[in-house]
Motif scaffolding. Structure first.
Motif, PDB file in Angstrom:
ATOM      1  N   HIS A 307       0.839  -1.200   0.000  1.00 55.19           N
ATOM      2  CA  HIS A 307       0.000   0.000   0.000  1.00 55.19           C
ATOM      3  C   HIS A 307       0.877   1.254   0.000  1.00 55.19           C
ATOM      4  CE1 HIS A 307      -2.837  -2.992   1.554  1.00 55.19           C
ATOM      5  NE2 HIS A 307      -3.826  -2.165   1.311  1.00 55.19           N
ATOM      6  N   ILE A 308       0.326   2.298  -0.560  1.00 59.28           N
ATOM      7  CA  ILE A 308       0.863   3.648  -0.400  1.00 59.28           C
ATOM      8  C   ILE A 308      -0.076   4.393   0.532  1.00 59.28           C
ATOM      9  CG2 ILE A 308       1.285   5.860  -1.555  1.00 59.28           C
ATOM     10  CD1 ILE A 308       1.863   4.225  -4.124  1.00 59.28           C
ATOM     11  N   GLU A 309       0.480   5.064   1.531  1.00 54.93           N
ATOM     12  CA  GLU A 309      -0.334   5.953   2.363  1.00 54.93           C
ATOM     13  C   GLU A 309       0.109   7.382   2.106  1.00 54.93           C
ATOM     14  OE1 GLU A 309      -0.860   7.098   7.039  1.00 54.93           O
ATOM     15  OE2 GLU A 309      -1.044   4.972   6.512  1.00 54.93           O
ATOM     16  N   LEU A 310      -0.824   8.202   1.651  1.00 54.50           N
ATOM     17  CA  LEU A 310      -0.535   9.599   1.347  1.00 54.50           C
ATOM     18  C   LEU A 310      -0.849  10.466   2.556  1.00 54.50           C
ATOM     19  CD1 LEU A 310      -2.174   9.671  -2.185  1.00 54.50           C
ATOM     20  CD2 LEU A 310       0.280   9.676  -1.705  1.00 54.50           C
ATOM     21  N   MET A 311       0.119  11.262   2.970  1.00 51.43           N
ATOM     22  CA  MET A 311      -0.187  12.287   3.966  1.00 51.43           C
ATOM     23  C   MET A 311      -1.281  13.184   3.394  1.00 51.43           C
ATOM     24  SD  MET A 311       3.733  12.894   5.253  1.00 51.43           S
ATOM     25  CE  MET A 311       3.440  14.346   6.252  1.00 51.43           C
ATOM     26  N   PRO A 312      -2.038  13.894   4.246  1.00 49.67           N
ATOM     27  CA  PRO A 312      -3.324  14.471   3.809  1.00 49.67           C
ATOM     28  C   PRO A 312      -3.243  15.214   2.489  1.00 49.67           C
ATOM     29  CG  PRO A 312      -3.017  14.817   6.149  1.00 49.67           C
ATOM     30  CD  PRO A 312      -1.713  14.261   5.637  1.00 49.67           C
ATOM     31  N   ILE A 313      -4.188  14.900   1.624  1.00 51.43           N
ATOM     32  CA  ILE A 313      -4.251  15.581   0.329  1.00 51.43           C
ATOM     33  C   ILE A 313      -5.514  16.411   0.188  1.00 51.43           C
ATOM     34  CG2 ILE A 313      -2.800  13.875  -0.840  1.00 51.43           C
ATOM     35  CD1 ILE A 313      -5.444  12.778  -2.047  1.00 51.43           C
TER      36      ILE A 313
END
Length: 751
Positions: A307-313
């Motif tokens: 998985h990739i977890e993106l810091m808030p976008i």
């Protein structure tokens, strides 16, 4: 031909009708209303603007400040009836019959414009929708509120709707009306506090805000749309009318598989990414979504993360907040492209077999004046009392979870990302601050709940609703809690008295294990329990082991910089630590740069130091992480029983003098066990006997001291036999060479 109205005299039109303009002024539109319309103060302009009957006659009133003339053009034959300027920008045209279909022809000083009249269209929100909104029962409120390009009959335009129950009047302003709040004042639904208007001719891409007068008729700062699905590029702050979703998805197989698997029993290894600083282009700028997908996805595949977890976008005004102070909970940040580009990014990840998790912030919002703060002149989204409504640590505002409409706004945001963008999970930020009314507050500066306690009952109820709704409507989507206290049952189902999260970040494991690794190996024997204590409570929750961005900022230094010893020992320590982490129960999360041992502390305004990969030591750590991820995926014992005691067994837990740990991971019947042995001193330990449950040959699957990773290449030759000599409660044993500052991972060979 139509007659011409002029103030103070009768005008005859071709049907013989005669009406004095002064009578039109005094009877059709009272003087006080006329002044309010002209000044943009009228709270219900639909009662006066557009087509209306007065006695036996009809008129069309419109507002066009700055126009030199306005005509009403009747369709389909194109009859034109001039309007009289009654006051300032208010024009009225007297008509011989009811206008079924007409357009306004407006002459501006330098141009001519023919448009449909927004006040010819009645309210579009249905009674059932209004009732559901007021009751907080809209799962997808962004389908109703915000800005939506639609057709009404054969007329195209944009429908705007906003919640502002305490405003005296609300208007839409934008690049389509010269930001003039007198032009498009909205219709109010009194009971629900919703305002709406359909503005013909406006298209996707238009820039807009809301102009509000508070209950005292004071003009507020222009407000961005809380339900905006697209925004301007910061530091600009306006909302953008988003185009209707037209994404051609290619991830049907991924979505079907996601809904069918039990997430607890699958491998989960997350690569946490700050999208704007992972890598920059050749011109020193962050990569937009499409370019990011072309580089990041193959890299994550090669590294073996699931998985990739993106810091808030979600759009945020202040770059230094890293997205943790969002102001548009439905809009992907314009810093990296438009919403469709983000959807393509997620789709590409899914096609490549990679899940996408986003950090989601429901704990607080910033106090920027164009945002939710004092939205309609009152504390609408936040609490009015600062003891409840202000986060002292971050100088932000706390949502009022007790309001149906606020809960609906937040829950709708969560579901929107799942439905519209197919995201596979939310990592809910700062859950601890939501659960406790006294979070980071001294005595006397917080308000107890109705029972006199410190628990935030409304926030708890919201989180339970969030998790139950996601589980019901989006099977397979993860909801992960960043929760740093000992709150019981964070991942227990709501029906069993828990909060219902899929996973909880194990902050205790992170603090204990990092604290241990930072110590000189000479003194680790005195802190042996730091690495064993986590197994005391490991089965109380479904845990995720995070080495997140929080551990490499604010002067803490990078992971490699926190390891003791000379340069070789620093790398050896980090490799051994990663071996321990990947074999420890719990799902994994690693912040970008950690996988190749970035030297410097992360900064959001700089890309990662990719040049370090010219150094074999950094490349070695990168290769180790890829190999550990491969083992995690392909060895069921390392992921199937992460959250049950049967999946873990200590073999050596008490050798504090040697700082050695050994343990078995089990994956259930028929699954070969995995043995992990960690030596956290720089001493080579020969003839170290470790008990194992099976005889025969055992294969050394991974040795963090391998030359391929930058180690000294001491080990056990790949294969070694288990002796029929019981040890430490096991019927067989291995006589091992333990390399310095290293973790060994072994598995029995089965035919």
């Amino acid at each position: 031909m139509p007659g011409e109205l002029s103030e103070g005299r009768s005008v005859r039109v071709d049907n013989g009708m005669a009406v004095a303009a002064t009578a039109l002024h005094s009877k059709c539109i009272p003087a006080e209303v006329l002044h309010a319309l002209n000044e943009g103060r009228c709270g219900e302009p639909f009662n006066w603007l557009g087509p209306h009957q007065h006695g036996d006659h009809w008129y069309v009133a419109s507002v066009a400040h700055g126009a030199t003339a306005v005509d009403v053009v009747l369709e389909p034959h194109g009859e034109s009836w001039p309007a009289q300027r009654l006051l300032g920008g208010v024009f009225v045209a007297l008509l011989p019959y009811r206008p079924e279909n007409y357009r306004l022809k407006i002459k501006w000083p330098a141009s001519m414009q023919t448009i449909s009249d927004p006040y010819a269209f009645g309210p579009l929100l249905t009674e059932s929708t209004l009732h559901a909104f007021h009751a907080g029962q809209l799962s997808y409120p962004s389908d109703v509120l915000g800005a939506h390009p639609i057709y009404v009959g054969d007329t195209s335009g944009v429908h705007f709707a906003v919640w502002a129950p305490n405003a005296r009047r609300v208007a839409v302003v934008g690049d389509f009306n010269q930001w003039d709040g007198r032009r498009h004042v909205m219709h109010r639904h009194d009971h629900e506090g919703l305002w709406e208007i359909f503005i013909p001719g406006v298209r996707a891409g238009a820039i807009y805000k809301f102009e509000l007068l508070d209950r005292h008729a004071h003009l507020l700062p222009l407000k961005a749309d809380p339900f905006a699905r697209q925004t301007e590029l910061p530091p600009a702050t306006a909302s953008v009318v988003a185009a209707p979703g037209s994404m051609n998805w290619h991830d049907a197989a991924w979505m079907a598989h996601r809904a069918s698997v039990e997430s607890e029993r699958i491998p989960v290894s997350i690569y946490e990414v700050h999208a704007a600083s992972w890598q920059w282009d050749d011109h020193g700028r962050p990569l937009p979504w499409d370019a990011l997908a072309a580089r990041l996805i193959p890299y994550v595949q090669a590294q073996g993360f699931t998985h990739i977890e993106l810091m808030p976008i979600s759009e945020y005004p202040f770059g230094g907040s890293w997205g943790y102070q969002p102001i548009a909970m439905y809009a992907p940040t314009a810093r990296l492209g438009n919403p469709e580009a983000f959807a393509r990014f997620v789709d590409s990840c899914h096609v490549a077999g990679i899940g996408v998790i986003i950090d989601w912030v429901s704990a607080h919002f910033p106090s920027d004046e164009h945002g939710l703060r004092d939205f309609d002149g009152t504390q609408l989204y936040e609490h009015s009392d600062p003891r409840e409504g202000v986060h002292q640590d971050w100088d932000t505002l706390i949502y009022n979870y007790g309001r149906h409409e606020v809960r609906q706004y937040l829950l709708g945001s969560a579901l929107y990302w799942m439905r519209h963008f197919h995201v596979d999970g939310l990592r809910v930020d700062a859950v601890a601050s939501m659960l406790y009314r006294d979070y980071s507050r001294p005595e006397g500066e917080w308000i107890p709940n109705k029972h006199g306690g410190r628990e935030n009952l409304e926030a708890i109820d919201f989180l339970e609703s969030l998790n139950e709704t996601v589980a019901r409507e989006h099977s397979g989507v993860l909801v992960i809690a960043e929760e740093s206290t000992a709150w019981p049952g964070v991942t227990r189902p709501v029906a069993e008295g828990g909060l219902g999260f899929s996973y909880k970040w194990n902050m205790g494991w992170m603090h204990d294990s990092l604290g241990y690794m930072q110590r000189d190996p000479l003194y680790r024997r005195y802190h042996h329990h730091d690495l064993t204590f986590g197994l005391v409570y490991a089965w109380s929750e479904k845990f995720m082991l995070p080495l997140s961005h929080d551990e490499v900022v604010h002067g803490k230094g990078s992971l490699i910089a926190r390891m003791p010893g000379d340069r070789w020992q620093q790398f050896a320590n980090l490799r051994a630590y990663f071996g321990f982490m990947w074999t420890h129960p719990g799902k994994k999360l690693l912040f970008m740069g950690g996988e190749f041992a970035q030297d410097r502390e992360w900064h959001h305004d700089r890309p990662l130091d990719w040049f370090l990969l010219s150094d074999p030591m950094h490349r070695g750590v990168q290769q180790l992480v890829a190999d550990l991820n491969s083992l995690l995926v392909h060895e069921p014992a390392l992921h199937r029983c992460d959250h049950v005691a049967e999946g873990f067994e200590w073999v050596v837990a008490d050798d504090m003098h040697a700082s050695v740990y050994a343990y078995l991971r089990h994956g259930g019947e028929g699954v070969p066990p995995i043995l992990a042995v960690c030596n956290f001193t720089p001493e080579v330990r020969r003839d170290y006997r470790v008990g194992v449950p099976e005889g025969g040959l055992w294969r050394e699957l991974c040795n963090t001291d391998s030359m391929h990773y930058g180690g000294s290449n001491l080990g056990n030759g790949g294969l070694l036999p288990a002796d029929s000599l019981a040890a430490r409660g096991q019927p067989f044993s291995l006589n091992l060479l333990l390399p310095p500052l290293a973790t060994l991972i072994l598995r029995p060979e089965r035919s």
